[in-house]
Design a protein around this motif. Sequence first.
Motif, PDB file in Angstrom:
ATOM      1  N   ALA A 138      64.476  74.607  63.870  1.00 41.43           N
ATOM      2  CA  ALA A 138      65.533  73.664  63.512  1.00 41.43           C
ATOM      3  C   ALA A 138      66.876  74.173  64.013  1.00 41.43           C
ATOM      4  CB  ALA A 138      65.581  73.458  62.003  1.00 41.43           C
ATOM      5  N   ALA A 139      67.459  73.439  64.952  1.00 40.46           N
ATOM      6  CA  ALA A 139      68.801  73.749  65.451  1.00 40.46           C
ATOM      7  C   ALA A 139      69.820  72.904  64.711  1.00 40.46           C
ATOM      8  CB  ALA A 139      68.879  73.477  66.955  1.00 40.46           C
ATOM      9  N   VAL A 193      72.609  79.786  72.031  1.00 37.14           N
ATOM     10  CA  VAL A 193      72.441  78.693  72.999  1.00 37.14           C
ATOM     11  C   VAL A 193      71.732  77.483  72.402  1.00 37.14           C
ATOM     12  CG1 VAL A 193      72.535  80.179  75.036  1.00 37.14           C
ATOM     13  CG2 VAL A 193      70.331  79.747  73.949  1.00 37.14           C
ATOM     14  N   VAL A 194      70.935  77.674  71.352  1.00 31.69           N
ATOM     15  CA  VAL A 194      70.207  76.559  70.743  1.00 31.69           C
ATOM     16  C   VAL A 194      70.717  76.375  69.311  1.00 31.69           C
ATOM     17  CG1 VAL A 194      67.953  75.599  70.153  1.00 31.69           C
ATOM     18  CG2 VAL A 194      68.193  77.003  72.195  1.00 31.69           C
ATOM     19  N   SER A 195      71.807  75.647  69.178  1.00 30.97           N
ATOM     20  CA  SER A 195      72.459  75.351  67.907  1.00 30.97           C
ATOM     21  C   SER A 195      73.654  74.465  68.236  1.00 30.97           C
ATOM     22  CB  SER A 195      72.931  76.645  67.212  1.00 30.97           C
ATOM     23  OG  SER A 195      73.911  77.297  68.004  1.00 30.97           O
ATOM     24  N   GLY A 196      74.370  74.011  67.204  1.00 34.92           N
ATOM     25  CA  GLY A 196      75.595  73.264  67.458  1.00 34.92           C
ATOM     26  C   GLY A 196      76.620  74.090  68.227  1.00 34.92           C
ATOM     27  N   GLY A 277      66.295  70.147  61.488  1.00 39.36           N
ATOM     28  CA  GLY A 277      67.705  70.308  61.814  1.00 39.36           C
ATOM     29  C   GLY A 277      68.369  68.988  62.154  1.00 39.36           C
ATOM     30  N   GLY A 278      69.689  69.037  62.296  1.00 37.68           N
ATOM     31  CA  GLY A 278      70.438  67.816  62.533  1.00 37.68           C
ATOM     32  C   GLY A 278      70.515  67.360  63.970  1.00 37.68           C
ATOM     33  N   ILE A 279      70.320  68.273  64.924  1.00 37.63           N
ATOM     34  CA  ILE A 279      70.580  67.933  66.322  1.00 37.63           C
ATOM     35  C   ILE A 279      69.478  67.071  66.924  1.00 37.63           C
ATOM     36  CG2 ILE A 279      70.861  68.895  68.634  1.00 37.63           C
ATOM     37  CD1 ILE A 279      72.363  71.219  67.401  1.00 37.63           C
ATOM     38  N   ALA A 280      68.218  67.417  66.707  1.00 36.38           N
ATOM     39  CA  ALA A 280      67.116  66.688  67.357  1.00 36.38           C
ATOM     40  C   ALA A 280      67.063  65.213  66.979  1.00 36.38           C
ATOM     41  CB  ALA A 280      65.790  67.377  67.059  1.00 36.38           C
ATOM     42  N   PRO A 281      67.115  64.845  65.685  1.00 40.37           N
ATOM     43  CA  PRO A 281      67.069  63.418  65.357  1.00 40.37           C
ATOM     44  C   PRO A 281      68.243  62.626  65.925  1.00 40.37           C
ATOM     45  CG  PRO A 281      66.615  64.750  63.415  1.00 40.37           C
ATOM     46  CD  PRO A 281      67.103  65.690  64.475  1.00 40.37           C
ATOM     47  N   LYS A 282      69.421  63.260  66.004  1.00 38.79           N
ATOM     48  CA  LYS A 282      70.604  62.562  66.515  1.00 38.79           C
ATOM     49  C   LYS A 282      70.584  62.439  68.038  1.00 38.79           C
ATOM     50  CE  LYS A 282      73.438  64.109  62.646  1.00 38.79           C
ATOM     51  NZ  LYS A 282      74.479  65.061  62.191  1.00 38.79           N
ATOM     52  N   ASN A 283      69.748  63.220  68.691  1.00 34.71           N
ATOM     53  CA  ASN A 283      69.643  63.188  70.151  1.00 34.71           C
ATOM     54  C   ASN A 283      68.202  62.924  70.570  1.00 34.71           C
ATOM     55  OD1 ASN A 283      72.464  64.215  71.256  1.00 34.71           O
ATOM     56  ND2 ASN A 283      71.966  65.494  69.494  1.00 34.71           N
ATOM     57  N   LEU A 284      67.540  62.036  69.828  1.00 34.71           N
ATOM     58  CA  LEU A 284      66.126  61.779  70.049  1.00 34.71           C
ATOM     59  C   LEU A 284      65.849  61.255  71.455  1.00 34.71           C
ATOM     60  CD1 LEU A 284      63.560  62.126  68.420  1.00 34.71           C
ATOM     61  CD2 LEU A 284      63.775  59.755  67.660  1.00 34.71           C
ATOM     62  N   VAL A 311      53.448  68.045  68.598  1.00 38.38           N
ATOM     63  CA  VAL A 311      54.882  68.346  68.531  1.00 38.38           C
ATOM     64  C   VAL A 311      55.574  67.159  67.879  1.00 38.38           C
ATOM     65  CG1 VAL A 311      56.977  68.916  69.816  1.00 38.38           C
ATOM     66  CG2 VAL A 311      54.752  69.769  70.611  1.00 38.38           C
ATOM     67  N   ARG A 312      56.259  67.396  66.763  1.00 32.94           N
ATOM     68  CA  ARG A 312      56.794  66.300  65.961  1.00 32.94           C
ATOM     69  C   ARG A 312      58.218  66.596  65.502  1.00 32.94           C
ATOM     70  NH1 ARG A 312      51.005  66.698  63.074  1.00 32.94           N
ATOM     71  NH2 ARG A 312      49.865  65.251  64.417  1.00 32.94           N
ATOM     72  N   VAL A 313      59.058  65.562  65.502  1.00 36.43           N
ATOM     73  CA  VAL A 313      60.441  65.666  65.034  1.00 36.43           C
ATOM     74  C   VAL A 313      60.517  65.111  63.615  1.00 36.43           C
ATOM     75  CG1 VAL A 313      62.846  65.005  65.437  1.00 36.43           C
ATOM     76  CG2 VAL A 313      61.311  65.387  67.385  1.00 36.43           C
ATOM     77  N   LEU A 314      61.115  65.889  62.715  1.00 31.31           N
ATOM     78  CA  LEU A 314      61.301  65.461  61.327  1.00 31.31           C
ATOM     79  C   LEU A 314      62.580  64.634  61.242  1.00 31.31           C
ATOM     80  CD1 LEU A 314      60.464  68.879  59.609  1.00 31.31           C
ATOM     81  CD2 LEU A 314      58.910  66.976  60.107  1.00 31.31           C
ATOM     82  N   LEU A 315      62.452  63.369  60.879  1.00 32.83           N
ATOM     83  CA  LEU A 315      63.595  62.454  60.872  1.00 32.83           C
ATOM     84  C   LEU A 315      64.316  62.417  59.532  1.00 32.83           C
ATOM     85  CD1 LEU A 315      61.978  59.439  62.780  1.00 32.83           C
ATOM     86  CD2 LEU A 315      63.284  61.360  63.731  1.00 32.83           C
ATOM     87  N   ASN A 316      63.661  62.845  58.467  1.00 29.68           N
ATOM     88  CA  ASN A 316      64.275  62.827  57.141  1.00 29.68           C
ATOM     89  C   ASN A 316      65.128  64.076  56.965  1.00 29.68           C
ATOM     90  OD1 ASN A 316      64.888  62.951  54.366  1.00 29.68           O
ATOM     91  ND2 ASN A 316      62.981  61.940  53.791  1.00 29.68           N
ATOM     92  N   GLU A 317      66.440  63.886  56.843  1.00 29.87           N
ATOM     93  CA  GLU A 317      67.343  65.034  56.738  1.00 29.87           C
ATOM     94  C   GLU A 317      67.238  65.741  55.394  1.00 29.87           C
ATOM     95  OE1 GLU A 317      71.309  62.461  55.375  1.00 29.87           O
ATOM     96  OE2 GLU A 317      71.224  63.394  57.340  1.00 29.87           O
TER      97      GLU A 317
END
Length: 338
Positions: A138-139, A193-196, A277-284, A311-317
């Motif tokens: 999670a970034a 490099v992999v974070s906000g 994390g917050g970055i992946a769902p916002k930049n899906l 490989v799965r993205v968790l959308l629920n923050e």
Amino acid sequence: MILAGDIGGTQATLALFAVRRGIAPGLRPEAALVERFNSRDYAQFGDLLQDFCARHRPRVMAACLGIAGPVRANRCTATNLPWTVDGAGIAGFLGLSEVPLLNDLEALGFGIDLLQPREIFELQAGAPGAQGHRAVIAAGTGLGEAGLFWDGATHRPFASEGGHADFAPRDELEIALLRFLLRQHERVGWERVVSGPGLANIYRFLLDAATARGDEPESWTVDFSSGDPAAAISQHAASGESALCVQTLELFVRLYGAEAGNLALKTMATGGLYIGGGIAPKNLAWMRQGAFLEAFRAKDRMRPLLEAMPVRVLLNEQTALLGAARYAALRIAARGSD
């Protein structure tokens, strides 16, 4: 009520979950109240908790907090905050026998199985019936990583601090990025490099390289004095207004995929790699374009192994918050069976 918390470097969230008809650790708890805070508005977590309790006066039967940092002896010094959180002290304040502290990615791991299918986006299906250990990456303000050990019946999350392992560049561009960051830091871990903040670091690197080449300056550049330069970079990349921001997101996604693949290999995550994390769902849209998965799979002889992993993205923050509540319910159930 169960009090659950997800304590991050930028935001802290506290929630009260109603417990009705007994404790059911495998069922999704119902949130009666969720409140977010700006973490840096408080000198210590205790001040935030006192504020919350003074206003809501909750009657709490159990509590659990997920915190972004290493937890030892139920005590955590947050990685990206000047806070030290002590579970025993919080238990005393709340009048409870215990308040377990979890690493935030460990809490995220406990929340995965409580999600609905619509709250998970699948980037790669993996092999039919894939089973085994899982991994979570999670970034956000930082880079969190954890594993979920499969014991044959259930997944058991465990924390790690793998996001602080040494950054390993794979080509000349990434080697140049490493050299750029080594001029500013004694060492460079993946979180750089992999974070906000990592997204901002990549933009600075590409801007510095463009200036050194004598490229014509763009009409818009990032204001690093603003509250969230990473959000501005993502916004201008999505709109296409800034070629540098587009290049930044492209490189960021490749690096994210590469480290996700490293984690999947190290944990043998045949049961799936989950991205929080917050970055992946916002930049899906960027995550879906293929660069992430190609970097994830590009492990030479291990490529077939990575291709077989879901490989799965968790959308629920609120996944980590749900996980903390679930862990508290598990502790209550364990006490009841003693």
